[in-house]
Design an enzyme around this catalytic site. Structure first.
Site, short mmCIF file in Angstrom:
data_model
loop_
_atom_site.label_atom_id
_atom_site.label_comp_id
_atom_site.label_asym_id
_atom_site.label_seq_id
_atom_site.Cartn_x
_atom_site.Cartn_y
_atom_site.Cartn_z
N ASP A 14 -1.22 -13.51 8.50
CA ASP A 14 0.20 -13.43 8.16
C ASP A 14 0.95 -12.40 8.98
O ASP A 14 2.01 -12.68 9.53
CB ASP A 14 0.38 -13.13 6.67
N ARG A 95 -0.05 2.30 -0.76
CA ARG A 95 1.28 1.93 -0.22
C ARG A 95 2.09 3.15 0.20
O ARG A 95 2.67 3.15 1.29
CB ARG A 95 2.06 1.05 -1.20
N ASP A 124 3.42 -4.87 -4.59
CA ASP A 124 3.38 -4.13 -3.32
C ASP A 124 4.72 -4.11 -2.60
O ASP A 124 5.09 -3.11 -1.98
CB ASP A 124 2.27 -4.70 -2.42
N SER A 175 -6.60 -13.39 -1.96
CA SER A 175 -5.79 -12.34 -1.37
C SER A 175 -6.52 -11.03 -1.64
O SER A 175 -6.76 -10.67 -2.79
CB SER A 175 -4.41 -12.33 -2.02
N1 ARG Z 1 -2.62 -5.98 -8.60
C1 ARG Z 1 -2.96 -4.84 -7.85
C2 ARG Z 1 -1.78 -3.93 -7.72
O1 ARG Z 1 -0.70 -4.33 -7.92
C3 ARG Z 1 -3.59 -5.19 -6.54
C4 ARG Z 1 -2.69 -5.76 -5.49
C5 ARG Z 1 -3.50 -6.13 -4.33
N2 ARG Z 1 -2.72 -6.64 -3.25
C6 ARG Z 1 -3.07 -7.70 -2.56
N3 ARG Z 1 -2.30 -8.05 -1.59
N4 ARG Z 1 -4.14 -8.40 -2.84
O2 ARG Z 1 -1.93 -2.78 -7.41
#
Ligand code: ARG
Length: 401
Positions: A14, A95, A124, A175
Protein backbone atom coordinates in the site's frame (compact mmCIF):
# COMPACT_ATOMS: atom_id res chain seq x y z
CA UNK A 1 8.97 25.08 -6.38
CA UNK A 2 7.28 21.67 -6.52
CA UNK A 3 5.39 20.81 -3.38
CA UNK A 4 6.87 18.06 -1.23
CA UNK A 5 5.03 15.42 0.78
CA UNK A 6 6.56 13.22 3.46
CA UNK A 7 5.04 9.71 3.48
CA UNK A 8 5.14 7.31 6.43
CA UNK A 9 6.57 4.32 4.56
CA UNK A 10 6.45 0.70 5.70
CA UNK A 11 7.84 -1.00 2.61
CA UNK A 12 4.57 -2.89 2.02
CA UNK A 13 2.33 -2.82 -1.04
CA UNK A 14 0.00 0.00 0.00
CA UNK A 15 2.60 2.57 0.95
CA UNK A 16 4.84 1.61 -1.99
CA UNK A 17 2.00 2.27 -4.41
CA UNK A 18 1.05 5.39 -2.46
CA UNK A 19 4.32 7.01 -3.57
CA UNK A 20 3.27 7.12 -7.22
CA UNK A 21 -0.42 7.47 -6.43
CA UNK A 22 0.15 10.62 -4.38
CA UNK A 23 2.48 11.97 -7.05
CA UNK A 24 -0.17 11.51 -9.76
CA UNK A 25 -3.02 12.88 -7.65
CA UNK A 26 -1.22 15.96 -6.31
CA UNK A 27 1.76 16.63 -8.56
CA UNK A 28 3.97 16.71 -5.46
CA UNK A 29 7.34 15.06 -4.87
CA UNK A 30 7.23 12.25 -2.34
CA UNK A 31 9.80 11.65 0.37
CA UNK A 32 9.45 8.20 1.92
CA UNK A 33 10.27 7.96 5.63
CA UNK A 34 10.60 4.58 7.33
CA UNK A 35 10.99 4.48 11.09
CA UNK A 36 12.69 1.57 12.83
CA UNK A 37 10.78 0.79 16.01
CA UNK A 38 12.26 -2.70 16.27
CA UNK A 39 9.80 -4.31 13.85
CA UNK A 40 12.45 -6.65 12.42
CA UNK A 41 11.75 -8.17 9.01
CA UNK A 42 13.43 -6.73 5.94
CA UNK A 43 16.59 -4.68 6.18
CA UNK A 44 15.97 -0.98 6.22
CA UNK A 45 18.31 -0.50 3.29
CA UNK A 46 16.13 -2.88 1.21
CA UNK A 47 13.09 -0.82 2.21
CA UNK A 48 14.89 2.42 1.32
CA UNK A 49 15.88 1.13 -2.12
CA UNK A 50 12.31 -0.01 -2.79
CA UNK A 51 10.96 3.46 -1.99
CA UNK A 52 13.39 4.98 -4.47
CA UNK A 53 12.45 2.30 -7.02
CA UNK A 54 8.79 3.25 -6.57
CA UNK A 55 9.51 6.86 -7.40
CA UNK A 56 10.31 8.59 -4.13
CA UNK A 57 12.65 11.56 -4.62
CA UNK A 58 14.25 10.84 -1.27
CA UNK A 59 14.02 7.88 1.08
CA UNK A 60 15.05 8.23 4.65
CA UNK A 61 15.27 5.68 7.43
CA UNK A 62 15.19 6.76 11.06
CA UNK A 63 16.60 4.41 13.67
CA UNK A 64 14.24 5.00 16.57
CA UNK A 65 14.46 1.63 18.29
CA UNK A 66 16.25 2.78 21.46
CA UNK A 67 14.21 5.97 21.57
CA UNK A 68 11.02 3.91 21.22
CA UNK A 69 12.07 1.53 24.01
CA UNK A 70 13.21 4.30 26.38
CA UNK A 71 10.60 6.98 25.84
CA UNK A 72 7.52 5.02 24.77
CA UNK A 73 7.74 1.42 26.04
CA UNK A 74 9.15 2.33 29.47
CA UNK A 75 6.37 4.83 30.30
CA UNK A 76 3.90 2.11 29.27
CA UNK A 77 5.62 -0.33 31.62
CA UNK A 78 5.59 2.17 34.50
CA UNK A 79 1.85 2.67 33.93
CA UNK A 80 1.30 -1.11 33.59
CA UNK A 81 -0.47 0.12 30.47
CA UNK A 82 -3.11 -2.34 29.32
CA UNK A 83 -6.06 -0.95 27.38
CA UNK A 84 -9.29 -2.58 28.57
CA UNK A 85 -7.14 -4.66 30.88
CA UNK A 86 -5.66 -6.67 27.98
CA UNK A 87 -3.84 -4.79 25.24
CA UNK A 88 -0.31 -3.49 25.95
CA UNK A 89 -0.78 -0.59 23.46
CA UNK A 90 1.68 -1.94 20.89
CA UNK A 91 0.55 0.12 17.87
CA UNK A 92 -0.79 3.01 19.94
CA UNK A 93 2.65 3.88 21.37
CA UNK A 94 4.50 3.54 18.06
CA UNK A 95 2.47 6.18 16.22
CA UNK A 96 3.68 9.17 18.23
CA UNK A 97 7.37 8.28 17.74
CA UNK A 98 6.77 7.77 14.02
CA UNK A 99 5.01 11.15 13.90
CA UNK A 100 7.98 12.79 15.58
CA UNK A 101 10.30 11.55 12.84
CA UNK A 102 7.84 12.42 10.05
CA UNK A 103 7.61 15.99 11.27
CA UNK A 104 11.40 16.18 11.60
CA UNK A 105 11.79 14.90 8.02
CA UNK A 106 9.16 17.35 6.77
CA UNK A 107 11.26 20.19 8.22
CA UNK A 108 14.51 18.83 6.80
CA UNK A 109 13.16 18.30 3.31
CA UNK A 110 10.91 21.36 3.18
CA UNK A 111 7.65 19.43 2.91
CA UNK A 112 4.24 21.03 3.49
CA UNK A 113 2.26 17.83 3.93
CA UNK A 114 2.53 14.52 5.73
CA UNK A 115 0.87 11.34 4.40
CA UNK A 116 0.12 8.00 6.04
CA UNK A 117 -1.33 4.71 4.79
CA UNK A 118 -4.18 4.23 7.29
CA UNK A 119 -7.78 3.51 6.38
CA UNK A 120 -10.71 5.57 7.63
CA UNK A 121 -11.91 2.93 10.08
CA UNK A 122 -9.14 2.56 12.59
CA UNK A 123 -7.39 4.26 15.47
CA UNK A 124 -4.07 4.78 13.74
CA UNK A 125 -5.33 7.57 11.43
CA UNK A 126 -6.38 9.47 14.56
CA UNK A 127 -3.05 8.92 16.29
CA UNK A 128 -1.07 10.06 13.24
CA UNK A 129 -3.13 13.14 12.54
CA UNK A 130 -3.59 14.31 16.12
CA UNK A 131 0.15 13.90 16.58
CA UNK A 132 0.93 15.88 13.43
CA UNK A 133 -1.49 18.64 14.44
CA UNK A 134 0.36 18.93 17.73
CA UNK A 135 3.98 18.69 16.58
CA UNK A 136 3.59 20.38 13.20
CA UNK A 137 0.45 22.53 13.32
CA UNK A 138 1.35 24.17 9.98
CA UNK A 139 1.59 20.81 8.17
CA UNK A 140 -1.27 19.39 6.13
CA UNK A 141 -2.17 15.73 6.36
CA UNK A 142 -3.40 13.28 3.73
CA UNK A 143 -4.21 9.58 3.80
CA UNK A 144 -4.13 8.13 0.25
CA UNK A 145 -6.00 4.96 1.20
CA UNK A 146 -8.76 7.00 2.82
CA UNK A 147 -8.70 10.33 0.94
CA UNK A 148 -7.38 9.39 -2.52
CA UNK A 149 -9.39 6.15 -2.89
CA UNK A 150 -6.38 3.86 -3.00
CA UNK A 151 -8.00 0.46 -2.45
CA UNK A 152 -6.06 -2.80 -2.34
CA UNK A 153 -7.20 -3.96 -5.81
CA UNK A 154 -6.24 -0.62 -7.28
CA UNK A 155 -2.88 -0.82 -5.52
CA UNK A 156 -2.16 -4.21 -7.09
CA UNK A 157 -3.26 -3.01 -10.54
CA UNK A 158 -1.16 0.15 -10.22
CA UNK A 159 1.94 -1.78 -9.11
CA UNK A 160 1.62 -4.19 -12.04
CA UNK A 161 0.95 -1.48 -14.59
CA UNK A 162 3.97 0.56 -13.50
CA UNK A 163 6.18 -2.48 -12.91
CA UNK A 164 6.97 -1.41 -9.35
CA UNK A 165 9.64 -3.43 -7.50
CA UNK A 166 7.15 -4.96 -5.08
CA UNK A 167 5.49 -8.34 -4.72
CA UNK A 168 1.76 -8.12 -5.47
CA UNK A 169 0.83 -11.78 -5.60
CA UNK A 170 1.56 -12.81 -2.03
CA UNK A 171 -1.87 -12.89 -0.49
CA UNK A 172 -1.73 -12.07 3.18
CA UNK A 173 -5.30 -11.75 4.41
CA UNK A 174 -4.26 -10.07 7.65
CA UNK A 175 -3.42 -6.53 8.57
CA UNK A 176 -0.30 -6.73 10.70
CA UNK A 177 1.54 -4.09 12.66
CA UNK A 178 4.60 -4.95 14.70
CA UNK A 179 7.40 -3.45 16.72
CA UNK A 180 9.62 -4.49 19.60
CA UNK A 181 6.77 -4.08 22.14
CA UNK A 182 4.58 -6.60 20.29
CA UNK A 183 2.59 -7.54 17.25
CA UNK A 184 -1.03 -6.88 16.23
CA UNK A 185 -2.95 -9.01 13.74
CA UNK A 186 -6.44 -8.26 12.48
CA UNK A 187 -8.99 -8.70 9.65
CA UNK A 188 -9.71 -11.65 7.34
CA UNK A 189 -10.77 -14.91 8.95
CA UNK A 190 -10.47 -13.31 12.42
CA UNK A 191 -13.45 -11.02 11.75
CA UNK A 192 -15.71 -13.94 12.68
CA UNK A 193 -15.19 -13.66 16.42
CA UNK A 194 -16.04 -17.33 16.99
CA UNK A 195 -13.14 -18.43 14.76
CA UNK A 196 -10.10 -19.40 16.77
CA UNK A 197 -6.79 -18.02 15.51
CA UNK A 198 -4.83 -20.49 13.40
CA UNK A 199 -1.18 -21.24 14.14
CA UNK A 200 0.15 -19.31 11.14
CA UNK A 201 -1.03 -16.04 12.70
CA UNK A 202 1.69 -16.07 15.32
CA UNK A 203 5.26 -15.01 14.83
CA UNK A 204 6.65 -13.70 18.15
CA UNK A 205 5.41 -16.68 20.19
CA UNK A 206 5.76 -20.46 19.93
CA UNK A 207 2.73 -22.58 20.67
CA UNK A 208 2.37 -22.88 24.47
CA UNK A 209 0.89 -26.39 24.32
CA UNK A 210 4.21 -28.18 23.91
CA UNK A 211 6.65 -25.88 25.67
CA UNK A 212 10.36 -26.47 26.23
CA UNK A 213 11.58 -26.95 29.84
CA UNK A 214 10.57 -24.14 32.23
CA UNK A 215 12.79 -21.07 32.03
CA UNK A 216 13.51 -19.19 35.24
CA UNK A 217 14.52 -15.57 34.86
CA UNK A 218 15.50 -12.84 37.31
CA UNK A 219 14.59 -9.32 36.22
CA UNK A 220 16.17 -6.44 38.16
CA UNK A 221 14.49 -3.04 38.16
CA UNK A 222 15.57 0.43 39.16
CA UNK A 223 12.85 3.06 39.61
CA UNK A 224 10.39 1.00 37.55
CA UNK A 225 12.72 0.24 34.64
CA UNK A 226 14.46 -3.09 33.92
CA UNK A 227 18.25 -2.74 34.28
CA UNK A 228 19.49 -6.34 34.39
CA UNK A 229 18.41 -9.83 33.38
CA UNK A 230 19.95 -12.73 35.29
CA UNK A 231 22.51 -10.28 36.61
CA UNK A 232 23.61 -9.05 33.19
CA UNK A 233 23.14 -5.32 32.66
CA UNK A 234 20.69 -4.42 29.89
CA UNK A 235 19.21 -1.34 28.25
CA UNK A 236 15.41 -1.18 28.03
CA UNK A 237 15.61 -2.25 24.36
CA UNK A 238 17.82 -5.23 25.23
CA UNK A 239 15.50 -6.21 28.11
CA UNK A 240 12.46 -6.24 25.82
CA UNK A 241 14.29 -8.17 23.10
CA UNK A 242 15.70 -10.76 25.49
CA UNK A 243 12.28 -11.36 27.02
CA UNK A 244 10.63 -11.47 23.61
CA UNK A 245 12.97 -14.33 22.85
CA UNK A 246 12.67 -16.23 26.15
CA UNK A 247 9.01 -15.61 26.96
CA UNK A 248 8.15 -15.99 23.26
CA UNK A 249 9.70 -19.49 23.22
CA UNK A 250 7.27 -20.42 26.02
CA UNK A 251 4.21 -18.96 24.27
CA UNK A 252 3.80 -16.17 26.84
CA UNK A 253 1.85 -13.06 25.86
CA UNK A 254 -0.76 -14.25 23.38
CA UNK A 255 -3.90 -12.12 23.57
CA UNK A 256 -7.21 -12.60 21.74
CA UNK A 257 -9.76 -9.83 22.36
CA UNK A 258 -12.61 -7.80 20.97
CA UNK A 259 -11.76 -4.20 21.78
CA UNK A 260 -13.47 -0.82 21.58
CA UNK A 261 -11.93 1.36 18.90
CA UNK A 262 -12.02 5.11 19.25
CA UNK A 263 -14.20 5.39 16.12
CA UNK A 264 -16.99 3.42 17.82
CA UNK A 265 -16.41 0.01 16.22
CA UNK A 266 -15.77 -3.15 18.21
CA UNK A 267 -12.98 -5.12 16.56
CA UNK A 268 -11.30 -8.50 16.98
CA UNK A 269 -7.59 -8.30 17.64
CA UNK A 270 -4.90 -10.89 18.13
CA UNK A 271 -1.79 -9.63 19.87
CA UNK A 272 1.42 -11.25 20.90
CA UNK A 273 3.65 -9.37 23.25
CA UNK A 274 5.86 -11.84 25.13
CA UNK A 275 8.46 -9.35 26.37
CA UNK A 276 5.94 -6.66 27.22
CA UNK A 277 3.65 -9.02 29.15
CA UNK A 278 6.52 -10.64 31.07
CA UNK A 279 7.86 -7.19 31.99
CA UNK A 280 4.46 -5.80 33.01
CA UNK A 281 3.81 -8.86 35.18
CA UNK A 282 7.20 -8.58 36.89
CA UNK A 283 6.87 -4.81 37.31
CA UNK A 284 3.42 -5.09 38.85
CA UNK A 285 4.66 -7.66 41.36
CA UNK A 286 7.57 -5.43 42.32
CA UNK A 287 5.14 -2.54 42.83
CA UNK A 288 3.10 -4.80 45.11
CA UNK A 289 5.94 -4.77 47.64
CA UNK A 290 7.34 -1.27 47.09
CA UNK A 291 4.35 1.02 46.57
CA UNK A 292 2.23 2.09 49.56
CA UNK A 293 -1.33 0.76 49.55
CA UNK A 294 -3.29 3.97 48.85
CA UNK A 295 -0.82 5.10 46.19
CA UNK A 296 -1.04 1.65 44.58
CA UNK A 297 -4.83 1.63 44.51
CA UNK A 298 -5.00 5.08 43.02
CA UNK A 299 -2.24 4.28 40.55
CA UNK A 300 -4.30 1.44 39.06
CA UNK A 301 -6.97 3.99 38.13
CA UNK A 302 -4.40 6.45 36.82
CA UNK A 303 -2.76 3.72 34.72
CA UNK A 304 -6.09 2.79 33.21
CA UNK A 305 -6.89 6.39 32.31
CA UNK A 306 -3.36 6.84 30.92
CA UNK A 307 -3.90 3.77 28.71
CA UNK A 308 -7.19 5.13 27.40
CA UNK A 309 -5.61 8.46 26.51
CA UNK A 310 -2.73 6.74 24.71
CA UNK A 311 -5.09 4.38 22.91
CA UNK A 312 -7.25 7.33 21.87
CA UNK A 313 -4.36 9.18 20.22
CA UNK A 314 -3.75 11.67 23.04
CA UNK A 315 -0.05 10.91 23.53
CA UNK A 316 0.83 14.62 23.45
CA UNK A 317 -2.08 15.75 25.65
CA UNK A 318 -1.63 17.76 28.85
CA UNK A 319 -3.69 15.30 30.91
CA UNK A 320 -1.45 12.42 29.91
CA UNK A 321 1.57 14.49 30.90
CA UNK A 322 0.04 15.27 34.28
CA UNK A 323 -0.83 11.63 34.92
CA UNK A 324 2.76 10.73 34.08
CA UNK A 325 4.03 13.12 36.74
CA UNK A 326 2.01 11.11 39.26
CA UNK A 327 3.14 7.75 37.85
CA UNK A 328 6.77 8.88 37.86
CA UNK A 329 6.51 9.84 41.53
CA UNK A 330 5.22 6.35 42.41
CA UNK A 331 8.21 4.69 40.74
CA UNK A 332 10.86 6.17 43.03
CA UNK A 333 11.14 2.99 45.15
CA UNK A 334 10.21 0.40 42.50
CA UNK A 335 13.67 -1.15 42.58
CA UNK A 336 14.68 -4.75 43.23
CA UNK A 337 14.57 -8.23 41.74
CA UNK A 338 11.71 -10.37 40.53
CA UNK A 339 12.19 -14.06 39.88
CA UNK A 340 9.72 -15.61 37.49
CA UNK A 341 9.16 -18.89 35.69
CA UNK A 342 8.26 -18.74 32.03
CA UNK A 343 6.46 -21.87 30.98
CA UNK A 344 3.54 -23.09 28.89
CA UNK A 345 2.13 -19.67 28.06
CA UNK A 346 2.49 -18.28 31.57
CA UNK A 347 4.90 -15.96 33.33
CA UNK A 348 4.55 -16.70 37.03
CA UNK A 349 6.37 -14.74 39.69
CA UNK A 350 7.76 -16.87 42.50
CA UNK A 351 10.22 -14.61 44.30
CA UNK A 352 10.85 -10.95 45.02
CA UNK A 353 13.45 -8.92 46.93
CA UNK A 354 14.02 -5.22 47.32
CA UNK A 355 16.00 -2.85 49.54
CA UNK A 356 13.08 -0.43 49.31
CA UNK A 357 10.40 -3.01 50.13
CA UNK A 358 7.47 -2.22 52.45
CA UNK A 359 7.02 -5.89 53.26
CA UNK A 360 7.80 -6.27 56.97
CA UNK A 361 8.39 -9.87 57.95
CA UNK A 362 7.93 -9.10 61.65
CA UNK A 363 4.52 -7.55 61.03
CA UNK A 364 3.40 -10.26 58.62
CA UNK A 365 4.56 -13.38 60.46
CA UNK A 366 2.23 -15.70 62.35
CA UNK A 367 5.24 -17.23 64.09
CA UNK A 368 7.09 -15.98 67.12
CA UNK A 369 8.80 -12.70 66.42
CA UNK A 370 5.45 -11.12 65.65
CA UNK A 371 5.65 -7.40 66.45
CA UNK A 372 2.04 -6.66 65.53
CA UNK A 373 -0.13 -5.85 68.55
CA UNK A 374 -3.32 -7.79 67.78
CA UNK A 375 -5.28 -6.02 70.52
CA UNK A 376 -5.33 -2.89 68.32
CA UNK A 377 -7.52 -4.66 65.75
CA UNK A 378 -10.69 -4.82 67.88
CA UNK A 379 -11.19 -1.07 68.32
CA UNK A 380 -10.14 -0.38 64.77
CA UNK A 381 -12.84 -2.67 63.39
CA UNK A 382 -15.53 -1.05 65.62
CA UNK A 383 -14.75 2.36 64.20
CA UNK A 384 -14.27 1.06 60.65
CA UNK A 385 -17.77 -0.41 60.64
CA UNK A 386 -19.42 2.49 62.51
CA UNK A 387 -20.67 4.48 59.53
CA UNK A 388 -22.33 1.51 57.80
CA UNK A 389 -23.73 0.32 61.16
CA UNK A 390 -25.42 3.69 61.81
CA UNK A 391 -26.90 3.70 58.29
CA UNK A 392 -28.16 0.16 58.66
CA UNK A 393 -29.85 1.12 61.95
CA UNK A 394 -31.62 3.93 60.11
CA UNK A 395 -32.74 1.55 57.31
CA UNK A 396 -34.32 -0.84 59.83
CA UNK A 397 -36.01 2.02 61.70
CA UNK A 398 -37.53 3.51 58.52
CA UNK A 399 -38.65 0.11 57.21
CA UNK A 400 -40.45 -0.54 60.51
CA UNK A 401 -42.47 2.71 60.41
N1 ARG B 1 -6.21 -2.27 17.34
C1 ARG B 1 -4.89 -1.93 17.68
C2 ARG B 1 -4.79 -0.47 17.98
O1 ARG B 1 -5.63 0.27 17.62
C3 ARG B 1 -3.90 -2.40 16.66
C4 ARG B 1 -3.89 -1.67 15.36
C5 ARG B 1 -2.94 -2.32 14.45
N2 ARG B 1 -2.81 -1.67 13.20
C6 ARG B 1 -2.79 -2.32 12.06
N3 ARG B 1 -2.64 -1.62 10.99
N4 ARG B 1 -2.92 -3.61 11.98
O2 ARG B 1 -3.85 -0.04 18.60
Amino acid sequence: MTERIVLAYSGGLDTSVAIGWIGEATGAEVIAVAVDVGQGGESLETIRQRALGCGAVEAYVADASDEFANEYCMPTLKANGLYQGHYPLVSAISRPVIVKHLVKAAREFGATTVAHGCTGKGNDQVRFEVGIQTLGPDLKCIAPVRDLALTRDKAIAFAEEKGLPIETTKKNPYSIDQNVWGRAVETGYLEDIWNGPTKDIYDYTATPEFPPAPDEVIISFEAGVPVAIDGVKVTPLQAIKELNRRAGAQGVGRIDVVEDRLVGIKSREIYEAPGAMALITAHKHLEDITVEREQARFKATVGQRWSELVYDGQWFSPLKRSLEAFIEDTQKYVSGDIRMTLHGGQAIVNGRRSDTSLYDFNLATYDTGDTFDQSMAKGFIELWGMSAKVASGRDIRVAGQ
